[in-house]
Design a protein around this motif. Structure first.
Motif, PDB file in Angstrom:
ATOM      1  N   LEU A   1      22.659  71.314  53.775  1.00  0.00           N
ATOM      2  CA  LEU A   1      22.928  72.156  54.941  1.00  0.00           C
ATOM      3  C   LEU A   1      24.347  72.722  54.890  1.00  0.00           C
ATOM      4  CD1 LEU A   1      21.826  73.276  57.564  1.00  0.00           C
ATOM      5  CD2 LEU A   1      22.588  71.180  58.719  1.00  0.00           C
ATOM      6  N   LEU A   2      25.313  71.923  54.456  1.00  0.00           N
ATOM      7  CA  LEU A   2      26.685  72.428  54.295  1.00  0.00           C
ATOM      8  C   LEU A   2      26.726  73.561  53.271  1.00  0.00           C
ATOM      9  CD1 LEU A   2      28.781  69.109  54.274  1.00  0.00           C
ATOM     10  CD2 LEU A   2      28.646  70.800  56.107  1.00  0.00           C
ATOM     11  N   ALA A   3      25.999  73.381  52.174  1.00  0.00           N
ATOM     12  CA  ALA A   3      25.968  74.424  51.146  1.00  0.00           C
ATOM     13  C   ALA A   3      25.302  75.688  51.676  1.00  0.00           C
ATOM     14  CB  ALA A   3      25.230  73.912  49.910  1.00  0.00           C
ATOM     15  N   HIS A   4      24.204  75.518  52.417  1.00  0.00           N
ATOM     16  CA  HIS A   4      23.518  76.674  53.005  1.00  0.00           C
ATOM     17  C   HIS A   4      24.448  77.432  53.952  1.00  0.00           C
ATOM     18  CE1 HIS A   4      20.447  79.082  55.010  1.00  0.00           C
ATOM     19  NE2 HIS A   4      20.892  78.606  56.161  1.00  0.00           N
ATOM     20  N   ASP A   5      25.143  76.701  54.830  1.00  0.00           N
ATOM     21  CA  ASP A   5      26.052  77.346  55.783  1.00  0.00           C
ATOM     22  C   ASP A   5      27.203  78.032  55.059  1.00  0.00           C
ATOM     23  OD1 ASP A   5      24.453  76.491  57.823  1.00  0.00           O
ATOM     24  OD2 ASP A   5      25.732  74.796  58.401  1.00  0.00           O
TER      25      ASP A   5
ATOM     26  N   THR B   1      23.580  64.532  70.494  1.00  0.00           N
ATOM     27  CA  THR B   1      22.837  65.726  70.078  1.00  0.00           C
ATOM     28  C   THR B   1      22.002  66.262  71.233  1.00  0.00           C
ATOM     29  OG1 THR B   1      22.745  64.906  67.804  1.00  0.00           O
ATOM     30  CG2 THR B   1      21.182  66.633  68.416  1.00  0.00           C
ATOM     31  N   ALA B   2      21.300  65.373  71.950  1.00  0.00           N
ATOM     32  CA  ALA B   2      20.496  65.810  73.090  1.00  0.00           C
ATOM     33  C   ALA B   2      21.369  66.447  74.153  1.00  0.00           C
ATOM     34  CB  ALA B   2      19.736  64.615  73.661  1.00  0.00           C
ATOM     35  N   GLN B   3      22.550  65.871  74.370  1.00  0.00           N
ATOM     36  CA  GLN B   3      23.472  66.418  75.383  1.00  0.00           C
ATOM     37  C   GLN B   3      23.945  67.816  74.990  1.00  0.00           C
ATOM     38  OE1 GLN B   3      27.057  64.141  75.753  1.00  0.00           O
ATOM     39  NE2 GLN B   3      27.686  65.115  77.648  1.00  0.00           N
TER      40      GLN B   3
ATOM     41  N   PRO C   1      19.460  74.407  63.997  1.00  0.00           N
ATOM     42  CA  PRO C   1      20.639  74.049  64.792  1.00  0.00           C
ATOM     43  C   PRO C   1      20.629  72.588  65.244  1.00  0.00           C
ATOM     44  CG  PRO C   1      19.759  76.165  65.490  1.00  0.00           C
ATOM     45  CD  PRO C   1      18.753  75.574  64.566  1.00  0.00           C
ATOM     46  N   VAL C   2      19.444  72.060  65.578  1.00  0.00           N
ATOM     47  CA  VAL C   2      19.362  70.658  65.991  1.00  0.00           C
ATOM     48  C   VAL C   2      19.744  69.746  64.836  1.00  0.00           C
ATOM     49  CG1 VAL C   2      17.784  68.824  66.716  1.00  0.00           C
ATOM     50  CG2 VAL C   2      17.656  71.083  67.778  1.00  0.00           C
ATOM     51  N   LEU C   3      19.225  70.063  63.631  1.00  0.00           N
ATOM     52  CA  LEU C   3      19.564  69.261  62.452  1.00  0.00           C
ATOM     53  C   LEU C   3      21.061  69.318  62.179  1.00  0.00           C
ATOM     54  CD1 LEU C   3      18.762  67.610  59.951  1.00  0.00           C
ATOM     55  CD2 LEU C   3      18.340  69.792  58.764  1.00  0.00           C
ATOM     56  N   ARG C   4      21.655  70.490  62.294  1.00  0.00           N
ATOM     57  CA  ARG C   4      23.080  70.665  62.036  1.00  0.00           C
ATOM     58  C   ARG C   4      23.905  69.788  62.985  1.00  0.00           C
ATOM     59  NH1 ARG C   4      23.027  75.691  62.441  1.00  0.00           N
ATOM     60  NH2 ARG C   4      22.921  76.249  60.224  1.00  0.00           N
ATOM     61  N   THR C   5      23.578  69.824  64.259  1.00  0.00           N
ATOM     62  CA  THR C   5      24.323  69.026  65.247  1.00  0.00           C
ATOM     63  C   THR C   5      24.103  67.536  65.017  1.00  0.00           C
ATOM     64  OG1 THR C   5      24.076  70.822  66.843  1.00  0.00           O
ATOM     65  CG2 THR C   5      24.696  68.657  67.712  1.00  0.00           C
ATOM     66  N   TYR C   6      22.878  67.147  64.745  1.00  0.00           N
ATOM     67  CA  TYR C   6      22.535  65.744  64.562  1.00  0.00           C
ATOM     68  C   TYR C   6      23.329  65.131  63.404  1.00  0.00           C
ATOM     69  CZ  TYR C   6      19.581  61.646  63.631  1.00  0.00           C
ATOM     70  OH  TYR C   6      19.115  60.361  63.409  1.00  0.00           O
ATOM     71  N   LEU C   7      23.418  65.851  62.290  1.00  0.00           N
ATOM     72  CA  LEU C   7      24.152  65.337  61.139  1.00  0.00           C
ATOM     73  C   LEU C   7      25.659  65.398  61.366  1.00  0.00           C
ATOM     74  CD1 LEU C   7      22.026  66.964  58.282  1.00  0.00           C
ATOM     75  CD2 LEU C   7      21.992  64.558  59.027  1.00  0.00           C
ATOM     76  N   ALA C   8      26.148  66.475  62.036  1.00  0.00           N
ATOM     77  CA  ALA C   8      27.585  66.608  62.280  1.00  0.00           C
ATOM     78  C   ALA C   8      28.109  65.541  63.232  1.00  0.00           C
ATOM     79  CB  ALA C   8      27.893  68.002  62.831  1.00  0.00           C
ATOM     80  N   THR C   9      27.250  65.035  64.112  1.00  0.00           N
ATOM     81  CA  THR C   9      27.676  63.989  65.061  1.00  0.00           C
ATOM     82  C   THR C   9      27.425  62.589  64.520  1.00  0.00           C
ATOM     83  OG1 THR C   9      25.506  64.072  66.155  1.00  0.00           O
ATOM     84  CG2 THR C   9      27.274  65.473  67.053  1.00  0.00           C
ATOM     85  N   GLY C  10      27.148  62.507  63.215  1.00  0.00           N
ATOM     86  CA  GLY C  10      26.907  61.187  62.643  1.00  0.00           C
ATOM     87  C   GLY C  10      25.572  60.595  63.055  1.00  0.00           C
ATOM     88  N   ARG C  11      24.569  61.446  63.247  1.00  0.00           N
ATOM     89  CA  ARG C  11      23.211  61.058  63.659  1.00  0.00           C
ATOM     90  C   ARG C  11      23.222  60.363  65.015  1.00  0.00           C
ATOM     91  NH1 ARG C  11      20.768  57.913  58.665  1.00  0.00           N
ATOM     92  NH2 ARG C  11      22.825  56.959  58.733  1.00  0.00           N
TER      93      ARG C  11
ATOM     94  N   ALA D   1       9.644  66.694  63.853  1.00  0.00           N
ATOM     95  CA  ALA D   1       9.184  67.941  63.230  1.00  0.00           C
ATOM     96  C   ALA D   1      10.046  68.284  62.013  1.00  0.00           C
ATOM     97  CB  ALA D   1       9.231  69.074  64.251  1.00  0.00           C
ATOM     98  N   ILE D   2      11.349  68.040  62.129  1.00  0.00           N
ATOM     99  CA  ILE D   2      12.260  68.303  61.011  1.00  0.00           C
ATOM    100  C   ILE D   2      11.916  67.415  59.823  1.00  0.00           C
ATOM    101  CG2 ILE D   2      14.660  68.077  60.244  1.00  0.00           C
ATOM    102  CD1 ILE D   2      15.483  68.927  63.110  1.00  0.00           C
ATOM    103  N   GLU D   3      11.697  66.116  60.091  1.00  0.00           N
ATOM    104  CA  GLU D   3      11.378  65.187  59.016  1.00  0.00           C
ATOM    105  C   GLU D   3      10.067  65.554  58.332  1.00  0.00           C
ATOM    106  OE1 GLU D   3      13.514  61.017  60.333  1.00  0.00           O
ATOM    107  OE2 GLU D   3      11.570  61.526  61.250  1.00  0.00           O
TER     108      GLU D   3
END
Length: 519
Positions: free
Chosen positions: A511-515, A472-474, A457-467, A489-491
């Motif tokens: 991630l888009l394909a997975h979702d 993302t933290a908010q 979920p963190v990765l999804r939000t981070y990429l969707a918000t343009g990194r 940890a993700i990297e």
């Protein structure tokens, strides 16, 4: 008038019996009325026999009490006509060597079949033959009635859908069965598919015939209750005896009324009809050309039209149908899975499909009480064969919008071009190469349940918000240092550098394909 359970033979059928043919029968009057039902056979010589009849009898006579009085001969025929006799059979030889002209003229004026037998034979043989056949028909009719009632009642008790009932009726009838509303629009069908398609191709003519007098095997029964009619069932081309056909139609109507009153489905029959048609169109299981007669019979204009496929998220089918009526737009509405509703508009080719679609979306927001509803669409199709692909494209767009984190920024009517990469991925999600790519890129996060629940979920939000790390933290209610640790940890698990645009883009696509595959 006979009931459906009362056994009958027609005059024409009686005249084809071997024992009658042995008497060399000749129809000398009323030849146009040989399909009258014969309920009983009665031997009578009395001139006033009409007072002893109750209707539907075939009267056998030698005419010995009429031979010397022409007025009695005419009155004899008139009395039979008043008593609604089915026919009169006169044995020649004993009183009349040839057909009496007075009786013939009177019978022709009354429309009463008059049959003469050129070779005499015992009337008792004919009476016995006809009565035994009627008794056998009575038993067969009762057995059929109970078998049909038992089968249909069992299906209703088991909660069977409408289609299952119609299939059972079609098995007993041996012909196509059509369920319509009062406007002759087809709501459901049953029977062998080629035969049903033949009926639907000529439904406009057949509907007028089915709504009028019965004939040539078209048997109908009205559906309704509590003083209100709301449909009819039609047996199309029934090949059995007419009384048995009427019996089947009546038993079918009783079962269908009970099914509707007991609430056999949460949807009306009209909604089920549209849902069945649009579901078949979307799935592609049935070729579009085979569904065209169903669409036409359901009341959808199909000749020289433009078809606009729509899929609406978070919109009630009843509300969508109401908006169509308010705008005067012909179309079908059907609920699909996962909260999506399909709408197929049928527009004249000189109408502006894009403008009308936008008008529909605007009215939907104001009239249906769902201001957040998003209408997904594909380009209008002028060929019916292209409609399934259009509906599937609109469905893909709607699915992509549902998973779009910035759906509120999309236009009211969303097309494939509005959802960019996400839309492309939705269209390609079933491609094995895309699936393998997603699994390979995300393998480090998909192999552990903790990582999938916390890091994905963190990765999804981070990429969707343009990194955007702050955003993302908010959104995840964590501190910046905590977010950094999770990104590290993700990297590490994926073996990528998310600050590198190409690597981040590759992970984002995966991630888009997975979702899309999960959705």
């Amino acid at each position: 008038m006979t009931s459906a359970l009362e056994p009958t033979l027609s005059v024409r059928q009686v005249l084809t019996l071997d024992r009658v043919l042995a008497g060399e029968p000749e129809v000398v009057a009323g030849a146009g009325h040989l399909d009258r039902p014969v309920r009983w056979v009665h031997v009578a010589e009395a001139p006033d026999v009409g007072v002893m009849l109750s209707g539907g009898e075939m009267v056998l006579t030698t005419g010995v009490l009429l031979a010397e009085d022409v007025e009695k001969q005419a009155e004899y025929i008139r009395s039979l006509h008043r008593a609604e006799a089915a026919a009169v059979v006169l044995g020649l030889g004993r009183a009349f060597p040839t057909p009496p002209e007075v009786m013939r003229r009177a019978a022709e004026r009354c429309g009463l079949p008059l049959v003469v037998l050129h070779r005499p034979f015992p009337f008792a043989e004919l009476t016995e033959e006809v009565q035994s056949r009627l008794v056998r028909r009575k038993f067969a009719a009762v057995s059929l009635s109970e078998a049909v009632r038992t089968a249909l009642t069992g299906l209703i008790t088991a909660g069977a859908p409408l289609q299952r009932l119609l299939d059972e009726i079609a098995v007993h009838a041996g012909c196509p069965v059509i369920l319509t509303n009062l406007a002759h629009r087809v709501l459901a069908t049953a029977g062998e598919r080629p035969a049903v398609d033949d009926v639907l191709r000529d439904w406009e003519r057949i509907a007028r015939q089915a709504g009028g007098s019965e004939g040539d095997g078209w048997v109908r029964a009205e559906l309704g209750g509590r003083g209100e009619r709301w449909g009819r069932i039609v047996l199309c081309g029934y090949r059995g005896d007419s009384p048995i056909g009427r019996l089947l139609a009546e038993r079918a109507a009783e079962a269908l009324v009970l099914h509707r009153m007991l609430g056999g489905s949460a949807h009306s029959w009209e909604e089920q009809s549209a849902q069945s048609l649009l579901t078949d169109l979307v799935s592609g299981v049935v070729p579009a050309r085979q569904l065209l007669p169903r669409a036409r019979a359901a009341g959808l204009p199909v000749n020289r039209r433009s078809f606009v496929p729509l899929v609406v998220r978070d919109g009630e089918p009843a509300g969508l149908d109401r908006v169509l009526r308010l705008l005067g737009l012909p179309g079908l509405v059907a609920e699909l899975a996962d909260g999506a509703t399909a709408v197929l508009l049928s527009l004249a080719r000189d109408q502006d499909a894009e403008a009308l679609t936008g008008h529909f979306a605007a009215r939907l927001r104001t009239e249906s009480g769902t201001p957040g509803a998003v209408v997904a669409t594909a380009d209008a199709r002028t060929a019916w064969e292209d409609v399934p692909a259009g509906l599937r494209e609109a469905r893909h767009v709607a699915d992509a919008v549902a998973a779009h984190s910035a759906a509120r920024d999309l236009p009211a009517v969303v097309r494939l071009r509005d959802i960019h990469l996400r839309g492309l991925i939705r269209l390609l999600r079933d491609d094995p190469h895309v699936q393998s790519f997603a699994e390979r890129e995300l393998d480090g996060l998909l192999c552990g349940r903790d990582a999938e629940q916390e890091l994905l979920p963190v990765l999804r939000t981070y990429l969707a918000t343009g990194r955007n790390k702050s955003r993302t933290a908010q959104l995840h209610h964590v501190s910046r240092p905590a977010l950094y640790r999770r990104l590290e940890a993700i990297e590490a698990r994926l073996g990528v550098d998310l600050d590198d645009f190409e690597q981040a883009a590759s992970v984002h696509i995966a991630l888009l394909a997975h979702d899309a595959q999960q959705g």
